[in-house]
Write a protein that holds these residues in place. Sequence first.
Motif, mmCIF file in Angstrom:
data_model
loop_
_atom_site.group_PDB
_atom_site.id
_atom_site.type_symbol
_atom_site.label_atom_id
_atom_site.label_comp_id
_atom_site.label_asym_id
_atom_site.label_seq_id
_atom_site.Cartn_x
_atom_site.Cartn_y
_atom_site.Cartn_z
ATOM 1 N N ASN A 78 -18.885 -17.336 -16.377
ATOM 2 C CA ASN A 78 -19.170 -18.825 -16.951
ATOM 3 C C ASN A 78 -17.924 -19.063 -17.887
ATOM 4 O O ASN A 78 -17.970 -18.448 -18.662
ATOM 5 C CB ASN A 78 -20.393 -18.587 -17.370
ATOM 6 N N GLY A 79 -17.173 -20.117 -17.494
ATOM 7 C CA GLY A 79 -16.192 -20.462 -18.529
ATOM 8 C C GLY A 79 -14.802 -19.427 -18.252
ATOM 9 O O GLY A 79 -14.001 -19.797 -18.836
ATOM 10 N N GLY A 80 -14.894 -19.100 -17.118
ATOM 11 C CA GLY A 80 -13.863 -17.933 -16.866
ATOM 12 C C GLY A 80 -12.336 -18.585 -16.418
ATOM 13 O O GLY A 80 -12.559 -19.874 -15.850
ATOM 14 N N ASN A 81 -11.094 -18.182 -16.657
ATOM 15 C CA ASN A 81 -9.997 -18.639 -16.002
ATOM 16 C C ASN A 81 -9.497 -17.686 -14.696
ATOM 17 O O ASN A 81 -9.452 -16.479 -15.206
ATOM 18 C CB ASN A 81 -9.130 -18.631 -17.320
ATOM 19 N N GLY A 82 -9.257 -18.295 -13.828
ATOM 20 C CA GLY A 82 -8.625 -17.486 -12.804
ATOM 21 C C GLY A 82 -7.238 -17.172 -12.777
ATOM 22 O O GLY A 82 -6.704 -16.310 -12.216
ATOM 23 N N GLY A 83 -6.643 -17.560 -14.054
ATOM 24 C CA GLY A 83 -5.298 -17.048 -14.217
ATOM 25 C C GLY A 83 -4.061 -17.718 -13.511
ATOM 26 O O GLY A 83 -2.909 -16.923 -13.389
#
Length: 425
Positions: A268-273
């Motif tokens: 949750n809230g993560g960045n796939g980069g």
Amino acid sequence: MKQLHDLRALPLVSIAAMMAAVPALAQTNTSSLDHEVVLSDLDAPWDMAFLPDGTMFFTEKCHGLSVRLPDGTVNALLGVGDTAGYATNGEDLFCEGQAGMMGVAVDPDFADNRRIYVYSTSNMSDPHTNRLMRFEVNGDLTDVSGRTDLVDDVPYKMEATDQPFGGPGAHNGGRVAFGPEGHLFLTTGDNHNAEVPQSPTMMGSKVLRLDTDGNAAEGNAPPEGFDPRTYTYGHRNVQGLAFHPGTGTPITAEHGPWHSDEITVLENGGNGGWDPRPNMAGRGDCPDGYCGYEPNQMEGMNRYERRAYMPMTDFETYPDAMPPIWTNNGWSQGISGAAFLEGEAWGDWEGAMVVSYLGIGFGGTPVGERIDVVELDEGEISVFDVTEMTLPMESQRFRALATGPDGSLYVSSEEGMIHKLTPTD
């Protein structure tokens, strides 16, 4: 062979060496499969969703939404544009390139509210957009009504500019699914627009988590300044989405750039980069400002060097990015659908994840039209083994996977078929 879950602590050279040592596929199969062609002569069937009695809703990219009843009867419900033969037509809906009518999901409370959700491309605005729409299906499953546009601002690639790749309608994501807690998930793509993936307000390159009215789901935790509908961001083109049967955790399958299709456990809230902008991490200028394919234009690089130059998940720039749990051994082969196998008939594969491939030979890679069984460790979700299914039919460009209420695996293909695979003793 178990792959490491946290790749962030490894330098790029170590990651490349590890992936070189890990075989992409095991060579054994643990299940025999009966095969049935459920439907044929379709127009690029894109997605499927089921009612408990086996009724199957399905989409065709340039035709529209239909439903197959348990007795085999097919009713055409919602047409793309002026497509003939449909009970209702969406005059603003159209198909172009990779875009058209894509994902479909059935409301968990369908028996009471008759609601269905469809993701499609629309020319209602200029520039055009991708839209998530809600409809009600009538009692005898012959028509839809009550269109409500829940999300109307997912970007769409209008034109082929001077990019040496892709055309209008590229990279839309497109998967729609309900999570076990009743939240509605939608995946979107980057449209070959370098600004989209890390943008806090453009709704491409995201996984959205919504309520059934299209509002941000309670509990979403994107970074400050981001649209509250954002569950994760920094993706390239997610077309596979499934939920772990034990934990309910969302897991995505995502197309890679000349390399590294990825499977990622979402946070949750993560960045796939994914960040294909020029002048990031030492890159120079790129065609039309988009570096997403730049490594393929650089002679003398192998796939590991290309991955280091244009990483799918850029840990150097985003050290806290979500680490993929699997990366297809450096190949990009158009990973598409995702599902989990259900039922004791699958034997050792019960509860395993399956992913499909369109089979794209980017950068000289071999064509990979197949379905993989991805076995996950118990506890922390990581990949234990990957096995290519031995299929009882000819390999095709597989677009979507869905587990039916009968425990069979349903597979759609670009060749216009929906297959049914059932395990046998």
